[in-house]
Structures are given as C-alpha cells and as structure tokens.
Scaffold this motif. Sequence first.
Motif, PDB file in Angstrom:
ATOM      1  N   LEU A  93       0.841  -1.201   0.000  1.00 37.27           N
ATOM      2  CA  LEU A  93       0.000   0.000   0.000  1.00 37.27           C
ATOM      3  C   LEU A  93       0.875   1.250   0.000  1.00 37.27           C
ATOM      4  N   ARG A  94       1.914   1.250   0.799  1.00 36.02           N
ATOM      5  CA  ARG A  94       2.806   2.414   0.846  1.00 36.02           C
ATOM      6  C   ARG A  94       3.386   2.718  -0.530  1.00 36.02           C
ATOM      7  N   ARG A  95       3.888   1.672  -1.204  1.00 38.19           N
ATOM      8  CA  ARG A  95       4.507   1.877  -2.511  1.00 38.19           C
ATOM      9  C   ARG A  95       3.487   2.321  -3.557  1.00 38.19           C
ATOM     10  N   ASN A  96       2.294   1.762  -3.507  1.00 39.48           N
ATOM     11  CA  ASN A  96       1.256   2.170  -4.460  1.00 39.48           C
ATOM     12  C   ASN A  96       0.839   3.622  -4.257  1.00 39.48           C
ATOM     13  N   CYS A  97       0.740   4.040  -3.010  1.00 34.72           N
ATOM     14  CA  CYS A  97       0.361   5.425  -2.738  1.00 34.72           C
ATOM     15  C   CYS A  97       1.451   6.392  -3.170  1.00 34.72           C
ATOM     16  N   GLU A  98       2.711   6.017  -2.951  1.00 40.02           N
ATOM     17  CA  GLU A  98       3.818   6.869  -3.393  1.00 40.02           C
ATOM     18  C   GLU A  98       3.820   7.001  -4.914  1.00 40.02           C
ATOM     19  N   LYS A  99       3.595   5.914  -5.585  1.00 37.62           N
ATOM     20  CA  LYS A  99       3.625   5.917  -7.051  1.00 37.62           C
ATOM     21  C   LYS A  99       2.530   6.790  -7.637  1.00 37.62           C
ATOM     22  N   HIS A 100       1.349   6.787  -7.020  1.00 31.55           N
ATOM     23  CA  HIS A 100       0.201   7.482  -7.596  1.00 31.55           C
ATOM     24  C   HIS A 100      -0.136   8.803  -6.889  1.00 31.55           C
ATOM     25  N   GLY A 101       0.705   9.222  -5.946  1.00 34.69           N
ATOM     26  CA  GLY A 101       0.490  10.515  -5.298  1.00 34.69           C
ATOM     27  C   GLY A 101      -0.732  10.561  -4.390  1.00 34.69           C
ATOM     28  N   ILE A 102      -1.030   9.445  -3.733  1.00 31.74           N
ATOM     29  CA  ILE A 102      -2.196   9.350  -2.843  1.00 31.74           C
ATOM     30  C   ILE A 102      -1.761   9.600  -1.405  1.00 31.74           C
ATOM     31  N   GLU A 103      -2.530  10.391  -0.692  1.00 32.93           N
ATOM     32  CA  GLU A 103      -2.253  10.655   0.717  1.00 32.93           C
ATOM     33  C   GLU A 103      -2.455   9.375   1.521  1.00 32.93           C
ATOM     34  N   LEU A 104      -1.434   9.005   2.303  1.00 31.91           N
ATOM     35  CA  LEU A 104      -1.481   7.780   3.094  1.00 31.91           C
ATOM     36  C   LEU A 104      -1.245   8.099   4.563  1.00 31.91           C
ATOM     37  N   LEU A 105      -2.135   7.582   5.407  1.00 25.84           N
ATOM     38  CA  LEU A 105      -1.976   7.708   6.852  1.00 25.84           C
ATOM     39  C   LEU A 105      -1.390   6.393   7.352  1.00 25.84           C
ATOM     40  N   GLY A 106      -0.065   6.366   7.482  1.00 20.37           N
ATOM     41  CA  GLY A 106       0.642   5.146   7.833  1.00 20.37           C
ATOM     42  C   GLY A 106       1.238   5.201   9.220  1.00 20.37           C
ATOM     43  N   PRO A 107       2.240   4.354   9.499  1.00 14.46           N
ATOM     44  CA  PRO A 107       2.860   4.305  10.819  1.00 14.46           C
ATOM     45  C   PRO A 107       3.387   5.662  11.251  1.00 14.46           C
ATOM     46  N   GLY A 108       3.089   6.029  12.478  1.00 19.60           N
ATOM     47  CA  GLY A 108       3.566   7.302  13.010  1.00 19.60           C
ATOM     48  C   GLY A 108       2.747   8.512  12.640  1.00 19.60           C
ATOM     49  N   ASP A 109       1.754   8.361  11.755  1.00 18.80           N
ATOM     50  CA  ASP A 109       0.909   9.493  11.375  1.00 18.80           C
ATOM     51  C   ASP A 109      -0.158   9.705  12.451  1.00 18.80           C
ATOM     52  N   SER A 110      -0.223  10.905  12.978  1.00 21.08           N
ATOM     53  CA  SER A 110      -1.142  11.207  14.084  1.00 21.08           C
ATOM     54  C   SER A 110      -2.604  11.170  13.663  1.00 21.08           C
ATOM     55  N   ARG A 111      -2.856  11.051  12.359  1.00 24.26           N
ATOM     56  CA  ARG A 111      -4.238  11.024  11.869  1.00 24.26           C
ATOM     57  C   ARG A 111      -4.705   9.616  11.523  1.00 24.26           C
ATOM     58  N   ARG A 112      -3.827   8.631  11.652  1.00 28.65           N
ATOM     59  CA  ARG A 112      -4.144   7.266  11.226  1.00 28.65           C
ATOM     60  C   ARG A 112      -5.253   6.649  12.091  1.00 28.65           C
ATOM     61  N   GLY A 113      -5.960   5.708  11.508  1.00 23.23           N
ATOM     62  CA  GLY A 113      -6.973   4.984  12.257  1.00 23.23           C
ATOM     63  C   GLY A 113      -7.816   4.135  11.330  1.00 23.23           C
ATOM     64  N   ILE A 114      -8.871   3.551  11.882  1.00 22.68           N
ATOM     65  CA  ILE A 114      -9.793   2.754  11.083  1.00 22.68           C
ATOM     66  C   ILE A 114     -10.434   3.652  10.038  1.00 22.68           C
ATOM     67  N   VAL A 115     -10.548   3.145   8.839  1.00 22.83           N
ATOM     68  CA  VAL A 115     -10.958   3.962   7.697  1.00 22.83           C
ATOM     69  C   VAL A 115     -12.287   4.684   7.941  1.00 22.83           C
ATOM     70  N   HIS A 116     -13.220   4.052   8.618  1.00 27.93           N
ATOM     71  CA  HIS A 116     -14.533   4.674   8.809  1.00 27.93           C
ATOM     72  C   HIS A 116     -14.600   5.543  10.071  1.00 27.93           C
ATOM     73  N   VAL A 117     -13.491   5.615  10.783  1.00 30.83           N
ATOM     74  CA  VAL A 117     -13.380   6.543  11.907  1.00 30.83           C
ATOM     75  C   VAL A 117     -12.683   7.826  11.467  1.00 30.83           C
ATOM     76  N   ILE A 118     -11.635   7.683  10.652  1.00 33.35           N
ATOM     77  CA  ILE A 118     -10.848   8.863  10.292  1.00 33.35           C
ATOM     78  C   ILE A 118     -11.547   9.772   9.289  1.00 33.35           C
TER      79      ILE A 118
END
Length: 472
Positions: A93-118
């Motif tokens: 997922l990380r590599r796909n998001c980097e390739k396509h310029g998609i915002e990713l909430l990954g490890p260490g991101d203070s906004r990360r969480g379950i998709v339907h919560v965030i």
Amino acid sequence: MSSPTTLFQKIWDRHVIPRAESTHPDLLYVDLHLIHEVTSPQAFAALDARGLRVRRPDRTLATMDHSTPTKAIDSAGGWEHVSPTVWHQLDTLRRNCEKHGIELLGPGDSRRGIVHVIGPELGRTLPGSTIVCGDSHTSTHGAFGALAFGIGTTEVGHVLATQVLMQRRPRTLRVRFEGRPPADTSAKDLALFMISRLGVEGGTGHVIEYQGEAVRALSMEGRMTLCNMSIEAGARAGMIAPDETTFEYLRGRGDLPDGDAFDLLCEGWRALRSDPDATFDREITIDCRGLRPMLTWGVQPAQAVAVDEPLPALDEGNRAAYRYARHDPGRPLLGSSIDVVFVGSCTNGRLEDLQAAADVLRGRRVAPSVRMLVVPGSEAVKREAEARGLDRVFRAAGAEWREPGCSMCIAMNGDLVGDGQLAVSTSNRNFAGRQGPGSRTLLASPLTAAACAIAGEVVDPTAFLQPETVST
C-alpha cells in the motif's frame, strides 16, 4: 413543480453522469474514495497491467487499519510483531500510494486509524457526498447525510482509474425509530433490534433512511454506529439527514472553512432531507420505549435477543447456529460464562463508546477469567481518551489498552479469540470464526460488554450504570 424526493434520490441524481444509454446502469461520480491495505493491492495491480494512473488522487485517501498490530509501536515509527505477510501487505500500500500521489496515513501518522473513523474525524466525510471504499461498513458515513457504500476489489480499481462507478439505482426503505429508548440502551441496541426484525436479507437492494425521535436524539457517534450496521441487514447503505448535530460535529474539522463560510455550507446542507411527501419503496416503524440491551446468540446479527429474553426454540432454520454457538434453546443468555471482551472496531471504537465502557469499569475489576481488550478507533480517539484518563481506568480495571486498528473485529493482526472461547464484542459480525478459528461471538454495546467483563458472564448492564454514564 417537481415531485417530492427522498434524501437518497437527491444525492443520487446530483451524481449521475448523463449519457445516452438509458437502459444501462447509472454512472455515478464518486466524491471520496477511501482505501486500505486489504482490498487495494489487486486493484492497483490491475491499473499497472493496463498502464493506467489514478484519475483523482486528490479525492482518494488511504489508511492502514485491518492488518495493523495493536501492540506497542517502536520509536522509529515501524510496527513490531508483524508477520512477513502482513508487512508485505502494508508495504505494498505504501509503494502504491507513493507511485500514484495518494495521501497515506501510515505508521507514526497522528491522523491514522480505522478507515470509517478517520473520514469523519478529518472532515472528509461531508453531507451530500458520495463515498466508496473496499469495505462493507462504508455505510457508516451515511450518518452525515452522505451516500456511502462498500465496493468490491474490481470496483476499487475502476474508481481509481475513472472516479466513477456503474451502479443500478437501489430501492428505498424508511426505518422510523419512535420514542426515547431507555438509558441502558444505545445505538448498537437499536441496530441489533432492527436487524432482528428485518433479518440479514431484509434490506437487500435498498438504501435505508433512518428517521424518528430516537435517531434525532443520537450523537454523531451513535448515528455512525447505526448506519454502520445497515449492511448487516443486507442494505446497500444507511443514511440520516444532516442537522445541527451534524454541523456542530463538522465545525472546525480538517480543511473546512470557519465563520460565515462554514455557515453558508450548512445552509446548503440543510436542504439535504427527504421531502415531507416523499414516498419510499418500503417503511417500518420501531417503538424504542421498551427497548432492552441486546446481544446476538448465533452466527448472524439477526440472531439477537434482549439480554433477559429466552432464546428461540430449536428448528431446522437455526439448528446449525445452535450447534456452533452451543447455547440452550428456550433459556436466556444471562449467566453464560465468557472468556473475552472486545471494545473497539469501526462500529464502537469512538470516544463516546470508550467513555461508556470506562464509566462502567471505573472503580471495578474485570473478572479474573476474562481477557478484555480496549482498542481505540484512531490515533485521535486514543489521544483524547488518554487526555480524559480513560486509559488509566481501563488498565486499573485489568483491561488491555491497545494501539488503534481493526484488531479483534476481523482478527487479521494476531488479536484473536481462542478456539471454543466465547467473546462479548462491540464489533459488527458474529459469523463462525469471525474473531478467530472456532471462536464464538456475542455482539453487544460497549455498556453491555463492560458489564459482562466485570461479571465474567452475560449480565444485564442496568445495575452497572454509573450516575454519569451517557448512552452513545
């Protein structure tokens, strides 16, 4: 003069792309596409195979939640306790998001969480919008007056490539919850009672709109719980018209404007409601005044009863469920010994859910025979819960306080209910083995789950209510 229309019709019609082939399904524009690590790899692979780019990366948001561990995160921001298979999934997922310029909430991101919560937390879930995700509980976002539904992996790829989706117009079902439910019940109990009436296929082919006094009285967290469970009745989506409660929740979130500009948005959102004379394909009314705390007993959410209600008689329709669940027909669940309690998930992992459980646990201890996991739905929920001291309440009671993620709801990350063990869970599904091979699940509200954790068995949570307990 135009004919009266429902909330669903208004949003659907605004997003249909006109085209000549009227006999084909509608082509629906997607405002927000949410993705995560489980259902996206094959979709990105399909794009790569055809040399395609993501059409609107600015309308796509990715997070890591299903497979992520809920044990401690190390100082480098990487996850411990991750199997090579899970790490490959997350890294893909990380590599796909980097390739396509998609915002990713990954490890260490203070906004990360379950998709339907965030989505709601970040102000990305907006009234009147269309939202899709490769996850069936996307219906959660309908609490904001959005049309939100889950899609399959092939459809995920189609939306990534085109930002549109071919869909047949669903039918409409209005569910009115009339009267005020008792203080020992919550939105989870409303949902389970409704599903017990409709059945797991009762909403098939429909979008449910929830109305009535009980719905208007719910917080946004409660509304999200109710809409989240729509899919468990077979519905395509669940929706609630936005109102002042919605607007106050959204005020100040994400990139939404403030002041007069936000008030102007609210004026437009107020029009997002079914017209008084709008007709629905089906309607049911539920009187909430006598509602009792609900639990499931079998292997589907429709197999639910009030905590003190005898289980149904044994027949050919439920024989397999009884064989797996190992309960006695004709007797209530009260007194059934339990092994595990899970508080969390996209259904009940928000701050008010954790607060409800903490109010019951405060000054009490989890039974020695019970393992209890409390898993916040996002980093933001975790921070606020800790600011309120809820983590200390949970730990003092003997519960495990974990990092955000889907956790024991889907048991993809090592958080499992053991073979043969019985869990009281605030999640959304209780089919055979959902929380681990051979596991058995009783779905319930956070209030009921916390009370059962203390008792070590299924109990009526009413006696455990603290004066300050707030129903969510």
